[in-house]
Scaffold this motif. Structure first.
Motif, short mmCIF file in Angstrom:
data_model
loop_
_atom_site.label_atom_id
_atom_site.label_comp_id
_atom_site.label_asym_id
_atom_site.label_seq_id
_atom_site.Cartn_x
_atom_site.Cartn_y
_atom_site.Cartn_z
N VAL A 1 -67.45 11.18 -30.04
CA VAL A 1 -67.42 10.86 -31.47
C VAL A 1 -68.68 11.37 -32.15
N GLN A 2 -69.82 11.22 -31.48
CA GLN A 2 -71.07 11.74 -32.03
C GLN A 2 -70.99 13.25 -32.19
N ILE A 3 -70.44 13.93 -31.21
CA ILE A 3 -70.30 15.38 -31.27
C ILE A 3 -69.37 15.77 -32.41
N LEU A 4 -68.24 15.10 -32.52
CA LEU A 4 -67.30 15.38 -33.60
C LEU A 4 -67.98 15.22 -34.96
N ASN A 5 -68.69 14.14 -35.14
CA ASN A 5 -69.37 13.91 -36.42
C ASN A 5 -70.42 14.97 -36.70
N SER A 6 -71.13 15.41 -35.67
CA SER A 6 -72.15 16.46 -35.88
C SER A 6 -71.51 17.78 -36.26
N VAL A 7 -70.36 18.08 -35.68
CA VAL A 7 -69.64 19.32 -36.02
C VAL A 7 -69.18 19.24 -37.48
N ILE A 8 -68.67 18.12 -37.89
CA ILE A 8 -68.17 17.97 -39.25
C ILE A 8 -69.33 18.07 -40.25
N GLU A 9 -70.47 17.50 -39.91
CA GLU A 9 -71.63 17.54 -40.80
C GLU A 9 -72.15 18.95 -41.01
N THR A 10 -71.98 19.82 -40.05
CA THR A 10 -72.51 21.20 -40.15
C THR A 10 -71.51 22.16 -40.78
N ASP B 1 -68.97 16.15 -21.26
CA ASP B 1 -69.64 17.45 -21.25
C ASP B 1 -69.92 17.84 -22.70
N PRO B 2 -71.12 17.58 -23.20
CA PRO B 2 -71.38 17.79 -24.62
C PRO B 2 -71.23 19.23 -25.08
N ARG B 3 -71.69 20.16 -24.28
CA ARG B 3 -71.62 21.58 -24.68
C ARG B 3 -70.17 22.04 -24.80
N ALA B 4 -69.37 21.76 -23.79
CA ALA B 4 -67.98 22.19 -23.81
C ALA B 4 -67.18 21.43 -24.87
N THR B 5 -67.46 20.14 -25.03
CA THR B 5 -66.76 19.35 -26.03
C THR B 5 -67.02 19.91 -27.42
N LYS B 6 -68.27 20.21 -27.70
CA LYS B 6 -68.62 20.77 -29.01
C LYS B 6 -67.93 22.10 -29.25
#
Length: 108
Positions: A98-107, A56-61
């Motif tokens: 992992v993609q979501i985690l990396n996108s959060v860290i990048e922002t 669940d990308p929204r909730a995971t983010k």
């Protein structure tokens, strides 16, 4: 639940039209996230794992962002959780998280 962050899309819509139901959801969240046997950080890491395993990308983010902001959860701690997701839910859920985690860290 800290800061009244809800992950279901319709929860905040209840606040105006069905305030009693909204308060009930808030009360349930407070009971769940009480830190009785497990501290809030551990509970948040479990929530990250559950949402990631559901892909669940929204909730995971939202779980990752709030955990990092509120509790100083680190990338390494989240990766430990995501390794369990890999083992229990497979590569697609793991890879997406992992993609979501990396996108959060990048922002940040």
């Amino acid at each position: 639940m800290k800061d009244e962050v809800f992950y279901g899309k319709g929860i905040h819509e209840l606040e105006g039209e069905y305030p009693d139901l909204y308060e009930l959801v808030k009360d349930i969240s407070e009971v769940v996230y009480d830190g009785y046997a497990l501290d809030y950080k551990t509970q948040k890491l479990i929530a990250i794992g559950i949402t990631a395993s559901r892909a669940d990308p929204r909730a995971t983010k939202k779980q990752i962002k709030s955990g990092m902001k509120e509790l100083d959860i680190t990338k390494e701690e989240i990766m430990d959780v995501l390794k369990i997701v890999l083992l229990t839910s497979g590569m697609p859920a793991f890879s997406k998280a992992v993609q979501i985690l990396n996108s959060v860290i990048e922002t940040q």
